[in-house]
Design a protein around this motif. Structure first.
Motif, mmCIF file in Angstrom:
data_model
loop_
_atom_site.group_PDB
_atom_site.id
_atom_site.type_symbol
_atom_site.label_atom_id
_atom_site.label_comp_id
_atom_site.label_asym_id
_atom_site.label_seq_id
_atom_site.Cartn_x
_atom_site.Cartn_y
_atom_site.Cartn_z
ATOM 1 N N THR A 15 35.118 -38.951 -1.507
ATOM 2 C CA THR A 15 35.973 -39.659 -0.557
ATOM 3 C C THR A 15 35.543 -39.436 0.896
ATOM 4 N N PHE A 16 34.439 -38.729 1.102
ATOM 5 C CA PHE A 16 33.912 -38.467 2.445
ATOM 6 C C PHE A 16 32.909 -39.572 2.779
ATOM 7 N N VAL A 17 32.942 -40.093 4.002
ATOM 8 C CA VAL A 17 32.019 -41.154 4.407
ATOM 9 C C VAL A 17 30.579 -40.704 4.153
ATOM 10 N N ALA A 18 29.871 -41.463 3.337
ATOM 11 C CA ALA A 18 28.513 -41.076 2.932
ATOM 12 C C ALA A 18 27.581 -40.900 4.132
ATOM 13 N N ASP A 19 27.647 -41.807 5.105
ATOM 14 C CA ASP A 19 26.758 -41.717 6.271
ATOM 15 C C ASP A 19 26.953 -40.421 7.053
ATOM 16 N N SER A 20 28.156 -39.882 7.033
ATOM 17 C CA SER A 20 28.412 -38.686 7.836
ATOM 18 C C SER A 20 27.923 -37.402 7.172
ATOM 19 N N VAL A 21 27.598 -37.449 5.880
ATOM 20 C CA VAL A 21 27.105 -36.246 5.198
ATOM 21 C C VAL A 21 25.756 -35.826 5.784
ATOM 22 N N GLU A 22 24.844 -36.782 5.988
ATOM 23 C CA GLU A 22 23.557 -36.451 6.608
ATOM 24 C C GLU A 22 23.763 -35.963 8.037
ATOM 25 N N ALA A 23 24.651 -36.607 8.757
ATOM 26 C CA ALA A 23 24.940 -36.175 10.135
ATOM 27 C C ALA A 23 25.474 -34.755 10.161
ATOM 28 N N LEU A 24 26.325 -34.408 9.195
ATOM 29 C CA LEU A 24 26.862 -33.045 9.120
ATOM 30 C C LEU A 24 25.755 -32.042 8.858
ATOM 31 N N ASP A 25 24.856 -32.355 7.940
ATOM 32 C CA ASP A 25 23.733 -31.458 7.682
ATOM 33 C C ASP A 25 22.907 -31.228 8.940
ATOM 34 N N ARG A 26 22.632 -32.286 9.655
ATOM 35 C CA ARG A 26 21.862 -32.172 10.903
ATOM 36 C C ARG A 26 22.647 -31.394 11.958
ATOM 37 N N TYR A 27 23.939 -31.646 12.032
ATOM 38 C CA TYR A 27 24.784 -31.017 13.046
ATOM 39 C C TYR A 27 24.886 -29.501 12.844
ATOM 40 N N LEU A 28 24.996 -29.080 11.599
ATOM 41 C CA LEU A 28 25.200 -27.664 11.320
ATOM 42 C C LEU A 28 23.895 -26.862 11.282
ATOM 43 N N THR A 29 22.738 -27.516 11.394
ATOM 44 C CA THR A 29 21.476 -26.776 11.417
ATOM 45 C C THR A 29 20.924 -26.677 12.823
#
Length: 160
Positions: free
Chosen positions: A146-160
Motif C-alpha cells: 500500500t506504499f507508493v511504489a515510486d517512493s520506495v526507491e526515493a526512500l532508499d536513496r534518501y536514507l543512504t
C-alpha cells in the motif's frame, strides 16, 4: 488546459512547456518536487493520499509534493507544495534529484528536507491520514504493497 510544467530532457534541460497530464500520458520527462518533513524529534511525516487522487489514490507516502510548475525551480515548487498540502511555511533544503522511471510515467524527482516545528493542517483533498514515525517504522511501512511504489526507491536513496 491543466497544470503547465516544463518538459525536460534526460539532462533535465527545459525543452518547452506542456500540460502535466499530457506529459504523463506521453511519458515526457518533467519535474516533480518533494519534501521529506521531519519534526523537531527527527521523526518523518507519513501520510495516506486521499482516495480520489488521480495518481496513487489511498496509498501511503513519506514525501509531500507535486509537479513543478513551468518556470519554477525545484526549491520554489517544494516550498509551494509544503504550504498547499500541509498549510505551513518552513525552509526547504535541496537534498538530491534523480531521474525516476516511475510507475505511471518518468520524471525528474527533486527531494528536499524540511523541519516542521508548528502544527500542520493537511489539505483533505490531498491527505486523508498522517502520522510522525521513526525511520525504522518508515522502513517497515515502505515494504507494504500500500506504499507508493515510486517512493520506495526515493526512500532508499534518501536514507543512504
Amino acid at each position: 488546459m491543466g497544470e503547465l510544467v516544463d518538459r525536460v530532457d534526460e539532462q533535465d534541460r527545459v525543452l518547452g512547456v506542456v500540460d502535466r497530464g499530457e506529459a504523463i500520458k506521453h511519458h515526457w520527462l518533467h519535474r516533480v518536487a518533494t519534501i521529506v518533513c521531519r519534526d523537531e524529534e527527527g521523526r518523518v511525516l507519513v501520510h495516506r493520499r486521499a482516495a480520489d487522487m488521480s495518481r496513487f489514490p489511498g496509498q501511503y507516502n513519506f514525501m509531500i509534493g507535486g509537479g513543478a510548475e513551468a518556470g519554477e525551480s525545484y526549491e520554489e515548487a517544494a516550498a509551494r507544495e509544503l504550504t498547499e498540502e500541509l498549510g505551513v511555511r518552513a525552509p526547504v533544503q535541496f537534498a538530491f534529484k534523480y531521474l525516476c522511471r516511475g510507475e505511471i510515467s518518468p520524471y525528474w524527482l527533486g527531494v528536499h528536507d524540511a523541519v516542521i516545528s508548528t502544527d500542520i493542517t493537511p489539505d483533505p483533498d490531498e491527505i486523508s491520514w498522517h502520522a510522525w514515525v521513526t525511520e525504522d517504522e518508515l522502513r517497515e511501512m515502505a515494504r507494504r504493497p500500500t506504499f507508493v511504489a515510486d517512493s520506495v526507491e526515493a526512500l532508499d536513496r534518501y536514507l543512504t
